[in-house]
Design a protein around this motif. Structure first.
Motif, PDB file in Angstrom:
ATOM      1  N   GLY A   1       1.030  -1.113  -0.355  1.00  0.00           N
ATOM      2  CA  GLY A   1      -0.046  -0.051  -0.155  1.00  0.00           C
ATOM      3  C   GLY A   1       0.518   1.513  -0.170  1.00  0.00           C
ATOM      4  O   GLY A   1       0.359   2.334   0.566  1.00  0.00           O
ATOM      5  N   GLY A   2       1.741   1.062  -0.887  1.00  0.00           N
ATOM      6  CA  GLY A   2       2.864   2.061  -0.714  1.00  0.00           C
ATOM      7  C   GLY A   2       2.836   3.262  -1.842  1.00  0.00           C
ATOM      8  O   GLY A   2       1.934   2.943  -2.239  1.00  0.00           O
ATOM      9  N   GLY A   3       4.515   3.432  -2.133  1.00  0.00           N
ATOM     10  CA  GLY A   3       4.285   4.390  -3.289  1.00  0.00           C
ATOM     11  C   GLY A   3       5.522   5.084  -3.789  1.00  0.00           C
ATOM     12  O   GLY A   3       5.995   4.891  -2.641  1.00  0.00           O
ATOM     13  N   VAL A   4       5.138   6.167  -3.749  1.00  0.00           N
ATOM     14  CA  VAL A   4       6.511   7.217  -4.345  1.00  0.00           C
ATOM     15  C   VAL A   4       6.236   8.548  -3.746  1.00  0.00           C
ATOM     16  O   VAL A   4       5.391   9.317  -3.555  1.00  0.00           O
ATOM     17  N   THR A   5       7.111   9.270  -2.483  1.00  0.00           N
ATOM     18  CA  THR A   5       7.354  10.349  -2.215  1.00  0.00           C
ATOM     19  C   THR A   5       7.906  11.293  -2.697  1.00  0.00           C
ATOM     20  O   THR A   5       9.727  10.698  -2.497  1.00  0.00           O
ATOM     21  N   ILE A   6       8.227  12.437  -2.656  1.00  0.00           N
ATOM     22  CA  ILE A   6       9.089  12.975  -3.455  1.00  0.00           C
ATOM     23  C   ILE A   6       8.978  14.424  -2.373  1.00  0.00           C
ATOM     24  O   ILE A   6       8.427  14.943  -1.079  1.00  0.00           O
TER      25      ILE A   6
END
Length: 257
Positions: free
Chosen positions: A85-90
């Motif tokens: 359930g994650g993803g990309v963080t900037i």
């Protein structure tokens, strides 16, 4: 370099296809939900007294990379991100200092079905932020203080753009987490915390508040760069001080950790 607050949206010179980053973290677990691919950009208009990444202040402190290079690296971790359930963080630095670059990364991520999160101070012209937010699922909004004088003392800039962005996120119902760094003798005044809590209760999109204890893990970087670190004698908050801050948020019905 102009700060994002003073940039005209028609005069942004940074190319869409490339930008400057400090580093990446491939399996982050603290910058949004699930396992996350975290990109730390360079360039920041704030001068936070406790900044852990003072080496991210200027664009030229970073490495120039293309969006294609980043997306190729991100795709190696897609299965881990989606399963958790994650993803990309900037994060940064301040990602909105390079709005078109960050927008293009997020746009490409969304086309791949990847969850996106923006970690920002909110110190940016709202019109610049809007085009980026179009491709953002979650905003991690750092509100360093609610008292304007304390905010300026901590960051060197005005709080107003951050509060404007916070209200806009509420208006468009964009999911957000508020991050607040608890610094003894600086941001821990109960009235300061209560003011922030009261402001948050007027917003309809805040999923949680994260109270982050002040630490000095980045102090050595300040020394290496020849910057004066003004919080040498400031201790980390005690468990009791953290609980006291959390209790203020909880008393207002706010989910806080």
């Amino acid at each position: 370099m102009l700060s994002p607050v003073s940039q005209d949206t028609t005069k942004i010179a940074i190319a869409i296809t490339s930008g400057y980053i400090h580093s990446i973290e491939t399996c982050g677990t603290v910058d949004g939900p699930g396992i996350r691919f975290v990109i730390f950009t360079t360039g920041c208009p704030l001068r936070c007294l406790y900044c852990s990444n003072p080496d991210c202040r200027y664009l030229e402190h970073g490495k120039q990379v293309t969006v294609d290079e980043l997306i190729a690296e991100i795709q190696k971790y897609t299965s881990y991100m989606k399963a958790s359930g994650g993803g990309v963080t900037i994060s940064g630095g301040e990602p909105l200092y390079q709005p078109e670059f960050v927008r293009e990364i997020f746009r490409r991520c969304k086309s791949l079905g990847i969850h996106t999160a923006l970690d920002t101070s909110g110190f940016c012209d709202l019109e610049i932020a809007k085009s980026v937010l179009e491709f953002v699922d979650l905003v991690l909004l750092d509100i360093k203080s609610f008292d304007p004088a304390t905010y300026t003392k901590v960051t060197g800039v005005d709080i107003k753009p951050t509060l404007i962005l916070a209200q806009y996120l509420s208006d468009i119902k964009k999911a957000a987490w508020i991050r607040f760094v608890l610094v003894p003798g600086l941001t821990d005044d109960p009235e300061n915390i209560l003011g922030l809590a009261e402001f948050i209760t007027k917003l309809n999109n805040i999923e949680r508040v994260e109270v982050l204890p002040f630490h000095k893990m980045g102090e050595y970087k300040w020394e290496e760069l020849g910057y004066e670190y003004q919080l040498k004698e400031t201790p980390s908050p005690t468990p009791e001080q953290i609980e006291k801050a959390l209790a203020i948020f909880h008393s207002m019905g706010i989910l806080a950790f």
